[in-house]
Enzyme design. Sequence first.
Site, short mmCIF file in Angstrom:
data_model
loop_
_atom_site.label_atom_id
_atom_site.label_comp_id
_atom_site.label_asym_id
_atom_site.label_seq_id
_atom_site.Cartn_x
_atom_site.Cartn_y
_atom_site.Cartn_z
N HIS A 150 17.95 -11.56 45.67
CA HIS A 150 17.79 -10.48 44.68
C HIS A 150 19.17 -9.99 44.22
O HIS A 150 19.35 -8.82 43.91
CB HIS A 150 16.99 -9.35 45.34
CG HIS A 150 16.43 -8.34 44.39
ND1 HIS A 150 15.80 -8.66 43.21
CD2 HIS A 150 16.39 -6.97 44.45
CE1 HIS A 150 15.42 -7.54 42.60
NE2 HIS A 150 15.77 -6.51 43.32
N HIS B 159 22.81 -5.82 43.63
CA HIS B 159 21.67 -5.21 42.95
C HIS B 159 22.04 -4.64 41.58
O HIS B 159 21.33 -3.81 41.01
CB HIS B 159 20.98 -4.13 43.80
CG HIS B 159 19.57 -3.84 43.35
ND1 HIS B 159 19.24 -2.77 42.57
CD2 HIS B 159 18.42 -4.52 43.53
CE1 HIS B 159 17.95 -2.80 42.30
NE2 HIS B 159 17.43 -3.86 42.88
N HIS C 1 8.39 -2.53 47.21
CA HIS C 1 9.74 -2.36 47.76
C HIS C 1 9.60 -1.79 49.17
O HIS C 1 8.92 -0.77 49.34
CB HIS C 1 10.55 -1.39 46.91
CG HIS C 1 10.69 -1.82 45.48
ND1 HIS C 1 9.66 -1.74 44.57
CD2 HIS C 1 11.75 -2.35 44.81
CE1 HIS C 1 10.07 -2.21 43.39
NE2 HIS C 1 11.33 -2.59 43.52
N ASP D 3 11.04 -6.17 47.35
CA ASP D 3 12.40 -6.21 46.80
C ASP D 3 13.32 -5.19 47.47
O ASP D 3 12.85 -4.18 48.01
CB ASP D 3 12.37 -5.87 45.31
CG ASP D 3 11.87 -7.02 44.47
OD1 ASP D 3 11.33 -7.99 45.03
OD2 ASP D 3 12.02 -6.94 43.23
N ASP D 4 14.60 -5.46 47.36
CA ASP D 4 15.70 -4.50 47.64
C ASP D 4 16.10 -4.36 49.10
O ASP D 4 17.09 -3.71 49.39
CB ASP D 4 15.40 -3.09 47.10
CG ASP D 4 15.25 -3.06 45.59
OD1 ASP D 4 15.34 -4.13 44.96
OD2 ASP D 4 15.02 -1.98 45.05
#
Length: 224
Positions: free
Chosen positions: A83, A87, A175, A32-33
């Site tokens: 995603h 964020h 991540h 993620d991210d």
Amino acid sequence: MKRYITLILVLFLLRIPVNATGQEKLVTLTFDDGPSGRFTARLLEGLEQRNVKATFLLCGYRMEQYPKLTQQIYEMGHEIGLHGYSHKTLQHTCRQGAEREIQKSMEFVPAGCKVTFFRSPGGLCSKDVVEVAKERGLSILHWSVDPKDWAIHEASTITNSVVSKIKNGDVILLHDMSDSSVEAALAIIDQLQAQGYRFVTASQLAAAKNIQLCPGREYRRFSS
Ligand SMILES: [Zn+2]
């Protein structure tokens, strides 16, 4: 019986080898991210060396910032999911906000890349977010193994947390935002490959487990 034959056919089409019991141990690593400059580049190199395909849930603003890295993720055969653009958490987001977050992210996805999954920041999303994801043909991807790598900076602790809990069909949350996470991801792969696990993308995992993905539906793991 029909279900079994379909499963074998899917595995054959995906070129996934089947062991004697038809129960190959498959898991997916999700990141993620990102993308994030040096961490993602190092991770991609490690994944390639280990012949692993993963799933990257990318933020729109970071795809905008790192278009070459985003393209590289796609060209190396990894799966790209969304995603959100900014964020920000989406548990109270209205329809208009959800459309903005999803649509604006879509603009930075490489041409020709099919996006199947949306993962809300923190895993929380309002009904409107789920509805908009459904309309865009996206399934909601959560996770079943979370070592909280964003809070722990010891790669061995992250690695042990995942390896001690892992089961066939799990979705691992990491991540690509720190050296410890990248180091842990590669150690997790080495240890689980030694145990006979194979790493595929989330879509490949669902297909291998004979699970038909439905837009708007939420998934935590994929087991047959
Ligand atoms: Zn996130």
